[in-house]
Design an enzyme around this catalytic site. Structure first.
Site, mmCIF file in Angstrom:
data_model
loop_
_atom_site.group_PDB
_atom_site.id
_atom_site.type_symbol
_atom_site.label_atom_id
_atom_site.label_comp_id
_atom_site.label_asym_id
_atom_site.label_seq_id
_atom_site.Cartn_x
_atom_site.Cartn_y
_atom_site.Cartn_z
ATOM 1 N N CYS A 293 0.793 -1.227 0.000
ATOM 2 C CA CYS A 293 0.000 0.000 0.000
ATOM 3 C C CYS A 293 0.827 1.281 0.000
ATOM 4 C CB CYS A 293 -0.995 -0.003 1.151
ATOM 5 S SG CYS A 293 -0.265 0.119 2.800
ATOM 6 N N HIS A 350 -2.934 1.287 6.723
ATOM 7 C CA HIS A 350 -3.170 1.310 5.282
ATOM 8 C C HIS A 350 -2.910 2.727 4.798
ATOM 9 C CE1 HIS A 350 -4.492 0.462 1.341
ATOM 10 N NE2 HIS A 350 -5.627 1.136 1.429
ATOM 11 N N ASP A 373 -7.437 5.872 -3.729
ATOM 12 C CA ASP A 373 -6.659 4.710 -3.310
ATOM 13 C C ASP A 373 -6.362 3.843 -4.523
ATOM 14 O OD1 ASP A 373 -5.401 2.693 -1.967
ATOM 15 O OD2 ASP A 373 -7.003 2.341 -0.513
#
Length: 692
Positions: A293, A350, A373
């Site tokens: 991530c 995250h 994202d």
């Protein structure tokens, strides 16, 4: 001023323009003084065009782009200087410019024409142009029309320009009024991306390198795969970039890998910036392996800033992954404390992105920071594809369903955790609802410094407040027993530590409790591996009193089992004599040492070899083999590597990295250490590289 948009004829290309009545084309070549039509002797004769690159780039805040051509921001004035064969009068002089968008995938070219202000001075003609504030982003061919009366010359001197979003322009949809902060969110090439756990985290250095030719090449390559009419809209551009940073659906930039097996590529932990990733992709246009991530986010920040959108990387600790979109994470445990997979999970952290833009597609008040994202978690319910956003931060805080993917982000930062005990007969007993665990210390780099900026209150109201509960619509579950797990806040990898389980009897009678403690190695995504250590004990606790059970974990118990990130997941299951059960969890991050970097006393000078002394103390009670230090410094210094002899237990690992600075300016140098026994040790230092 925009005079109107029109389609350019299909025959137009980069070396030729179709002539129209009364217009003569001149392809400029130094020394040429004649037009190709003898019928227009009074036409303006242009010998060359000066792009005024240094001035234009400085005014447009694009001087850091490492290329010679024009890089401009839309809606802002720039100038060109035409050198003429002979002086010309300003009387009746008419100049316009045609901008043609290049590289559309479906061959549908778009163009617009703008009027100019012309200032003749002898044999020089300064032309000032302003592109529309809603122009499409991308590469353009530029044609100038210069003339007096009906005698017009079209100047085609191979003029091209890259047009970007302009957050300095109040008419642009990504306008950002705090201009001081644009130095951070658009122009800053170095950053920190926070990783770790909610109570033990650090800013991982990341070099964005958004001004390299490769970054611009990749950004333009992405835009050319977006319909031309969508390239003016930051909503559609940012959503498209979020999709193309990952490989799913569209053969994008990065391949995600959480398996621990990184053969055929690089470990996600090995990257310290976007430059090498974007250079690899720009060269081959094949996905780069591998990412997790923070890597997806770092590259997305680079590309968003590259096209002119204010952007930042955001880290959410205790980040929920809600597969059912119901704003709750369901956890199931057996009476022995074994976890049962529910599909939902909670990541230790995250990392995603925010980009700044207006949202005319939403009600007033929902513009500003938007969540994006690129990490492929779930397909977006709005239009599909592994992408998320742009999702209004305001909508997340208010708990309102809006485009795009708001519901998923609400759960990520504010889902309730519902814990169930599954009995032998299959009965599921709700043991606890935790309303405050998810969404801790939401972090980004502070403006103008390397410190952390906690932005949790931008995502949700204060935990437990009426407004926060209204956004989730959940309730507490009362329990007769309360369980807490505590560990020393900072535990250095390679050291022993103790886990303490505190059991509080919330009834008025004494009860006997069986306490089971189990620790497992864990990835930062919440996936657990092998058992590190476990134990069980029986205790009696008086009414309204507390008792404790402890577990000592030695370094030898966990060192060979740790996954990337050095996390251990502890579960404490408590069973009472009155058939009441309770469970609690705790994620421990084992801290790694920092690398010390000593610069040469004379500093760093352009093209002069420089030696950096680097060191850290081996925290393990075992020798480190095949150790090496690696130096990265954006594009300012040559990379360097030094291998080390075996490093004995608890001793100092030292090395000298010799590099040559290749560009002047302020730079962040990042040093990484790796070995067979210990890796991902980082250090960074800021330094100014002086001229020769």
């Amino acid at each position: 001023m925009e005079l109107g948009k029109q389609e350019l004829v299909a025959g137009l290309n980069s070396s030729q323009v179709e002539l129209v009545a009364g217009v003569t084309e001149v392809v400029v070549d130094e020394g040429t003084e004649e037009t190709d039509s003898p019928t227009l002797p009074e036409a303006v004769k242009v010998t060359s065009v000066e792009r005024n690159i240094s001035v234009n780039k400085r005014v447009h805040h694009t001087d850091a782009y490492d290329m010679e051509g024009l890089v401009l921001r839309r809606g802002q004035l720039f100038s060109l200087t035409l050198h003429l064969a002979k002086p010309i009068s300003a009387a009746n002089l008419v100049t316009t410019a045609m901008f043609t968008l290049l590289g559309s995938r479906n061959r549908s070219l778009r163009s617009f024409e703008v009027a100019t202000v012309s200032k003749p001075s002898g044999t020089e003609l300064t032309v000032e142009l302003t592109t529309p504030s809603d122009a499409e982003i991308g590469r353009y061919k530029v044609l100038l029309k210069v003339g007096v009366g009906e005698n017009v010359t079209v100047v085609s001197d191979g003029l091209t320009a890259v047009l970007l979003f302009n957050p300095w322009n109040s008419e642009d949809k990504c306008y950002y009024s705090e201009t001081r902060e644009l130095s951070e969110y658009v122009l800053n090439t170095r950053g920190k991306i926070w990783v770790g756990s909610a109570d033990s985290n650090y800013g991982r250095p990341w070099q964005f390198a958004q001004f390299t030719p490769q970054a611009l090449d990749v950004a333009m390559w992405m835009l050319e795969r977006l319909p031309a009419q969508d390239r003016a809209d930051p909503i559609k551009v940012s959503r498209h970039i979020a999709a193309m940073v990952n490989v799913q659906d569209d053969s994008g930039v990065l391949v995600g890998n959480w398996s621990g097996d990184y053969s055929g590529g690089e470990s996600p932990l090995s990257w310290t910036g976007s430059a090498e990733i974007l250079a690899q992709f720009a060269q081959r246009k094949k996905p780069v392996r591998y990412a997790q991530c923070w890597v997806f986010s770092g590259v997305q920040t680079s590309l968003l800033r590259c096209v002119g959108l204010p952007a930042r990387s955001i880290t959410n600790f205790n980040s929920a992954h809600d597969t059912e979109f119901n704003r709750a994470i369901d956890r199931y445990y057996t009476e022995e404390g074994e976890s049962i997979d529910s599909g939902d999970s909670i990541w230790n952290f995250h990392v995603w992105n925010e980009a700044w833009m207006s949202r005319p597609d939403l009600p007033p008040g929902f513009g500003g920071w938007q969540v994006l994202d690129a990490t492929p978690q779930e397909e977006s319910p709005q239009g599909g594809g592994f992408r998320l956003g742009p999702c209004s931060l305001r909508a997340v805080k208010l708990g309102q369903r809006m485009n795009y993917d708001v519901e998923f982000v609400i759960s990520e930062v504010n889902a309730d955790i519902r814990t169930y005990i599954v009995k032998e007969n299959g009965e599921k007993v709700l043991s606890r609802v935790n309303t405050s665990h998810v969404g801790k210390n939401i972090s980004t780099k502070a403006v103008g410094s390397s410190a952390v900026n906690i932005v949790t209150n931008e995502y949700k109201f204060r935990e437990g407040s009426a407004s926060e509960r209204a956004a989730l619509l959940a309730s507490e579950v009362q329990s007769e027993v309360e369980v807490e797990i505590s560990v020393d806040k900072e535990v250095l990898v390679g050291h022993n530590f103790t886990v303490v389980v505190k059991v509080t009897n919330k009834t008025r009678k004494s009860h006997d409790y069986r306490v089971r403690i189990r620790g497992r190695a864990m990835l930062y995504t919440g996936i657990t591996g092998q058992v590190v250590k476990s134990s069980s004990a029986n205790i009696t606790v008086r009414g309204s009193q507390s008792g404790e059970v402890s577990l000592t974990v030695n370094a030898a118990d966990y060192l060979k089992l740790l996954e990337g990130g050095n996390f251990i997941h502890f579960v404490a299951m408590v069973n009472a004599d009155n058939d009441v059960s309770a469970v609690e969890t705790h994620n421990l991050r084992l801290k790694t040492p920092d690398i010390s970097i000593s610069l040469p006393p004379e500093g760093l000078k352009l093209y002069q070899p420089a030696s950096l002394e680097v060191s850290f103390r081996n925290p393990l009670s075992k020798t480190l083999y095949n150790g090496r230090f690696e130096l990265r410094g954006e594009t300012y210094v040559q990379p360097a590597t030094v291998t080390l002899p075996p490093v004995p237990p608890r001793s100092l690992a030292t090395g000298v990295l010799t590099t040559i600075p290749v560009k002047k300016g302020s730079v962040e140098l990042v040093v990484r250490f790796s070995s067979n026994q210990l890796s991902d040790i980082l250090g960074d230092v800021e330094v100014d590289i002086a001229g020769p």
